[in-house]
Design a protein around this motif. Structure first.
Motif, short mmCIF file in Angstrom:
data_model
loop_
_atom_site.label_atom_id
_atom_site.label_comp_id
_atom_site.label_asym_id
_atom_site.label_seq_id
_atom_site.Cartn_x
_atom_site.Cartn_y
_atom_site.Cartn_z
N ALA A 44 0.83 -1.21 0.00
CA ALA A 44 0.00 0.00 0.00
C ALA A 44 0.87 1.26 0.00
CB ALA A 44 -0.91 0.00 1.22
N ALA A 45 0.25 2.38 -0.33
CA ALA A 45 0.93 3.66 -0.34
C ALA A 45 1.38 4.06 1.06
CB ALA A 45 0.00 4.73 -0.91
N ASN A 46 2.41 4.89 1.12
CA ASN A 46 2.92 5.46 2.37
C ASN A 46 3.39 4.41 3.37
OD1 ASN A 46 2.26 8.22 1.58
ND2 ASN A 46 0.15 7.57 1.85
N THR A 47 3.94 3.31 2.87
CA THR A 47 4.43 2.24 3.72
C THR A 47 5.94 2.37 3.89
OG1 THR A 47 2.68 0.76 3.00
CG2 THR A 47 4.62 -0.27 3.95
N LEU A 48 6.42 2.16 5.11
CA LEU A 48 7.85 2.16 5.38
C LEU A 48 8.28 0.73 5.69
CD1 LEU A 48 9.91 4.67 7.34
CD2 LEU A 48 10.24 2.25 7.75
N ILE A 49 9.19 0.20 4.89
CA ILE A 49 9.73 -1.14 5.11
C ILE A 49 11.16 -0.95 5.59
CG2 ILE A 49 10.34 -3.32 4.00
CD1 ILE A 49 7.97 -2.78 2.07
N GLY A 50 11.42 -1.34 6.84
CA GLY A 50 12.70 -1.08 7.46
C GLY A 50 13.82 -1.96 6.93
N MET A 51 15.02 -1.60 7.32
CA MET A 51 16.24 -2.28 6.90
C MET A 51 16.19 -3.78 7.21
SD MET A 51 20.10 -1.26 8.04
CE MET A 51 19.87 -1.64 9.76
N GLY A 52 16.47 -4.60 6.21
CA GLY A 52 16.56 -6.04 6.39
C GLY A 52 15.23 -6.78 6.48
N VAL A 60 -2.06 -4.14 2.83
CA VAL A 60 -3.23 -3.46 2.28
C VAL A 60 -3.55 -2.15 2.99
CG1 VAL A 60 -4.26 -5.55 1.33
CG2 VAL A 60 -4.77 -4.89 3.67
N GLU A 61 -3.07 -1.98 4.22
CA GLU A 61 -3.38 -0.77 4.97
C GLU A 61 -2.27 0.26 4.78
OE1 GLU A 61 -4.78 0.43 9.48
OE2 GLU A 61 -4.53 -1.68 8.94
N GLU A 62 -2.64 1.47 4.40
CA GLU A 62 -1.66 2.52 4.15
C GLU A 62 -1.03 3.04 5.43
OE1 GLU A 62 -2.89 5.78 1.73
OE2 GLU A 62 -3.82 4.49 0.24
N GLY A 63 0.20 3.53 5.31
CA GLY A 63 0.85 4.22 6.41
C GLY A 63 1.42 3.35 7.50
N LYS A 64 1.69 2.09 7.25
CA LYS A 64 2.23 1.19 8.26
C LYS A 64 3.76 1.10 8.14
CE LYS A 64 -1.56 -0.16 10.24
NZ LYS A 64 -1.83 0.07 11.63
N THR A 65 4.40 0.65 9.21
CA THR A 65 5.84 0.45 9.25
C THR A 65 6.12 -1.01 9.53
OG1 THR A 65 6.20 2.68 10.08
CG2 THR A 65 7.97 1.09 10.44
N TYR A 66 7.03 -1.61 8.75
CA TYR A 66 7.41 -3.02 8.93
C TYR A 66 8.90 -3.09 9.19
CZ TYR A 66 2.80 -4.06 7.26
OH TYR A 66 1.43 -4.13 7.15
N LYS A 72 4.98 -7.47 15.29
CA LYS A 72 3.88 -6.53 15.40
C LYS A 72 4.03 -5.40 14.39
CE LYS A 72 3.03 -7.41 20.24
NZ LYS A 72 2.91 -6.86 21.58
N VAL A 73 2.90 -4.96 13.86
CA VAL A 73 2.88 -3.86 12.91
C VAL A 73 2.67 -2.57 13.67
CG1 VAL A 73 1.67 -2.89 10.94
CG2 VAL A 73 1.91 -5.36 11.12
N ARG A 74 3.44 -1.58 13.35
CA ARG A 74 3.32 -0.28 14.02
C ARG A 74 2.66 0.71 13.08
NH1 ARG A 74 6.09 -1.09 18.64
NH2 ARG A 74 7.85 -2.49 18.52
N SER A 75 1.87 1.63 13.67
CA SER A 75 1.24 2.64 12.83
C SER A 75 1.82 4.01 13.10
CB SER A 75 -0.27 2.66 13.03
OG SER A 75 -0.65 2.43 14.33
#
Length: 75
Positions: A44-52, A60-66, A72-75
């Motif tokens: 989804a748009a505005n998603t941050l996928i962290g290093m590694g 599917v949900e916008e604006g989440k961080t992985y 756990k998913v952080r918002s």
């Protein structure tokens, strides 16, 4: 970046990251260093996928961080 992959406007894919075939990365998203997104995954748009991080399922949900190693998913 694999075959048929699409990267949204204003998105950024860091060095040494992998977007397998037919990945769809939403606009204004960020893929961190050494991350991988498996084939046919939609992000989804505005998603941050962290290093590694390894992404194997659709986001599917916008604006989440992985983050790598975090269940756990952080918002």
């Amino acid at each position: 970046i694999g075959h048929s992959a699409k990267v949204g406007d204003f998105s950024f894919v860091s060095t040494n990251s992998t977007l397998c075939g037919s990945v769809q990365l939403g606009k204004s998203s960020y893929v961190g260093v050494n991350s991988a997104i498996k084939e046919n995954v939609v992000v989804a748009a505005n998603t941050l996928i962290g290093m590694g991080a390894l992404i194997t399922k659709d986001i599917v949900e916008e604006g989440k961080t992985y983050l790598a190693g975090v269940n756990k998913v952080r918002s």
